[in-house]
Design a protein around this motif. Sequence first.
Motif, PDB file in Angstrom:
ATOM      1  N   ALA A   1     -70.451 -18.897  45.227  1.00 15.25           N
ATOM      2  CA  ALA A   1     -70.861 -20.156  45.848  1.00 15.25           C
ATOM      3  C   ALA A   1     -70.141 -20.380  47.178  1.00 15.25           C
ATOM      4  O   ALA A   1     -70.680 -21.032  48.078  1.00 15.25           O
ATOM      5  N   ARG A   2     -68.958 -19.829  47.327  1.00 17.31           N
ATOM      6  CA  ARG A   2     -68.201 -20.030  48.566  1.00 17.31           C
ATOM      7  C   ARG A   2     -68.667 -19.099  49.683  1.00 17.31           C
ATOM      8  O   ARG A   2     -68.268 -19.270  50.832  1.00 17.31           O
ATOM      9  N   TRP A   3     -69.515 -18.099  49.350  1.00 21.50           N
ATOM     10  CA  TRP A   3     -69.920 -17.106  50.351  1.00 21.50           C
ATOM     11  C   TRP A   3     -71.424 -17.092  50.588  1.00 21.50           C
ATOM     12  O   TRP A   3     -71.972 -16.090  51.051  1.00 21.50           O
ATOM     13  N   THR A   4     -72.121 -18.179  50.264  1.00 25.46           N
ATOM     14  CA  THR A   4     -73.572 -18.186  50.430  1.00 25.46           C
ATOM     15  C   THR A   4     -73.994 -18.077  51.892  1.00 25.46           C
ATOM     16  O   THR A   4     -75.124 -17.667  52.179  1.00 25.46           O
ATOM     17  N   GLY A   5     -73.139 -18.429  52.811  1.00 24.07           N
ATOM     18  CA  GLY A   5     -73.479 -18.341  54.221  1.00 24.07           C
ATOM     19  C   GLY A   5     -73.200 -16.998  54.845  1.00 24.07           C
ATOM     20  O   GLY A   5     -73.537 -16.778  56.011  1.00 24.07           O
ATOM     21  N   ASP A   6     -72.596 -16.080  54.108  1.00 25.91           N
ATOM     22  CA  ASP A   6     -72.263 -14.762  54.643  1.00 25.91           C
ATOM     23  C   ASP A   6     -73.442 -13.804  54.492  1.00 25.91           C
ATOM     24  O   ASP A   6     -74.295 -13.963  53.620  1.00 25.91           O
ATOM     25  N   GLY A   7     -73.460 -12.781  55.328  1.00 24.82           N
ATOM     26  CA  GLY A   7     -74.475 -11.747  55.226  1.00 24.82           C
ATOM     27  C   GLY A   7     -74.224 -10.828  54.048  1.00 24.82           C
ATOM     28  O   GLY A   7     -73.174 -10.890  53.393  1.00 24.82           O
ATOM     29  N   PRO A   8     -75.182  -9.937  53.736  1.00 23.50           N
ATOM     30  CA  PRO A   8     -75.022  -9.043  52.577  1.00 23.50           C
ATOM     31  C   PRO A   8     -73.773  -8.180  52.637  1.00 23.50           C
ATOM     32  O   PRO A   8     -73.080  -8.010  51.629  1.00 23.50           O
ATOM     33  N   GLU A   9     -73.466  -7.625  53.816  1.00 20.88           N
ATOM     34  CA  GLU A   9     -72.292  -6.748  53.909  1.00 20.88           C
ATOM     35  C   GLU A   9     -71.004  -7.518  53.656  1.00 20.88           C
ATOM     36  O   GLU A   9     -70.121  -7.062  52.910  1.00 20.88           O
ATOM     37  N   ALA A  10     -70.879  -8.692  54.273  1.00 15.71           N
ATOM     38  CA  ALA A  10     -69.680  -9.500  54.061  1.00 15.71           C
ATOM     39  C   ALA A  10     -69.582  -9.967  52.617  1.00 15.71           C
ATOM     40  O   ALA A  10     -68.488 -10.023  52.036  1.00 15.71           O
ATOM     41  N   LEU A  11     -70.716 -10.286  52.011  1.00 14.82           N
ATOM     42  CA  LEU A  11     -70.719 -10.717  50.614  1.00 14.82           C
ATOM     43  C   LEU A  11     -70.211  -9.610  49.701  1.00 14.82           C
ATOM     44  O   LEU A  11     -69.400  -9.855  48.791  1.00 14.82           O
ATOM     45  N   MET A  12     -70.648  -8.369  49.919  1.00 19.62           N
ATOM     46  CA  MET A  12     -70.172  -7.259  49.106  1.00 19.62           C
ATOM     47  C   MET A  12     -68.674  -7.032  49.304  1.00 19.62           C
ATOM     48  O   MET A  12     -67.952  -6.712  48.357  1.00 19.62           O
ATOM     49  N   HIS A  13     -68.218  -7.208  50.536  1.00 21.02           N
ATOM     50  CA  HIS A  13     -66.783  -7.054  50.810  1.00 21.02           C
ATOM     51  C   HIS A  13     -65.968  -8.091  50.032  1.00 21.02           C
ATOM     52  O   HIS A  13     -64.958  -7.755  49.401  1.00 21.02           O
TER      53      HIS A  13
END
Length: 370
Positions: A323-335
């Motif tokens: 929920a804290r990373w919904t604004g990040d792109g797929p690559e950043a989310l995986m990181h």
Amino acid sequence: MAPRLGRARPWQSARALLVLPVALVVAITVVDMRAPYDVHLGPALVIAPALTPSFAGPRTTAGVGTLALAAQFLVAVTHGGLATTNHVVQLITLAVLVVLTVLYSALRERRQAQLARVRTVAEAAQHVLMWPLPERIGALRIASLYLAAEDEAQIGGDLYAAARCDGTVRLLIGDVRGKGLPAIGEAALLLGAFRESAHRLAPLPELATALDRSITRYAAELDRPEEEGERFATALLVEIPDDAPVTRLTSCGHPPPLLLSPGHVVTAPSLHPSPPLGVQCGGEHSLDVFSFAPGDTLLLYTDGVVEARDERGRFYPLADRVARWTGDGPEALMHHLRRDLLAHAGGRLGDDAALIAVHRATAERRRHQG
């Protein structure tokens, strides 16, 4: 690509660490030569060649061992001469220990080379079996993450694949029974069946039926009577058309995905799952349709993610964390998920884990990228 500034090369690190055993030899020799005649620090010289194999090979270890023997010889000359029984015993003992240390270093280097070859084969098998997902398919941006439970394996029982056909993207994420190397056979079968059938443009329930038959046929050919019913796999089939803001899903006993929307909104679609593949061949499969608007991210995962436990036995709260990373792109989310998941599990997972983040870009972003 040139190495980044500030990152030491392996040979530079080994040269820096070599200062330690050499300094030990010099320090022990100087102190021993200045110490009273009844104080013998020569046996401590073996510490230097014993430390060297931890960062260098047998040649460097032999060089440090030779330096230690020369230092012991110098101490013997200055403290009573070479004819002293004590010094003769120390020299012989040190020489034997240096030879053993060099042999150990050679065996260790050979073992490391074997492990490097095994890892290379494992990585090659992973790329042949489970092709890396493209970073972009149509209007979708995709990133994936795979964490194998076994240290020696780069791949295990979790799997994923993607296919592009007639303005539609189809995705598969699955989890076969077992983990690590023993589960690779079933994973390879399921991936091959998906890649063969995904381009036929049949509805997802029919595609699930085809995969079900493949798993059942494979089990019937290989299973012994006592293993009947032991080969099965959970799977989630996803279909995302280019011209409609929806996603179609067929679940075969697999955990439902998470839909991440702007504003830290995370929802879990309510699916109608059928039994896992290989459990009930020929059974009916449902098709669920949900909204997947531009700007949303669909997060697919296997149960190895949500079943990861911390030191107190608590499961990983995936929905709360993402929920804290919904604004990040797929690559950043995986990181973020990789770092957070491993920290939750104490650096090691008890089961294979796989994740896929699928982001539908907005019209403005697509025009900008174009």
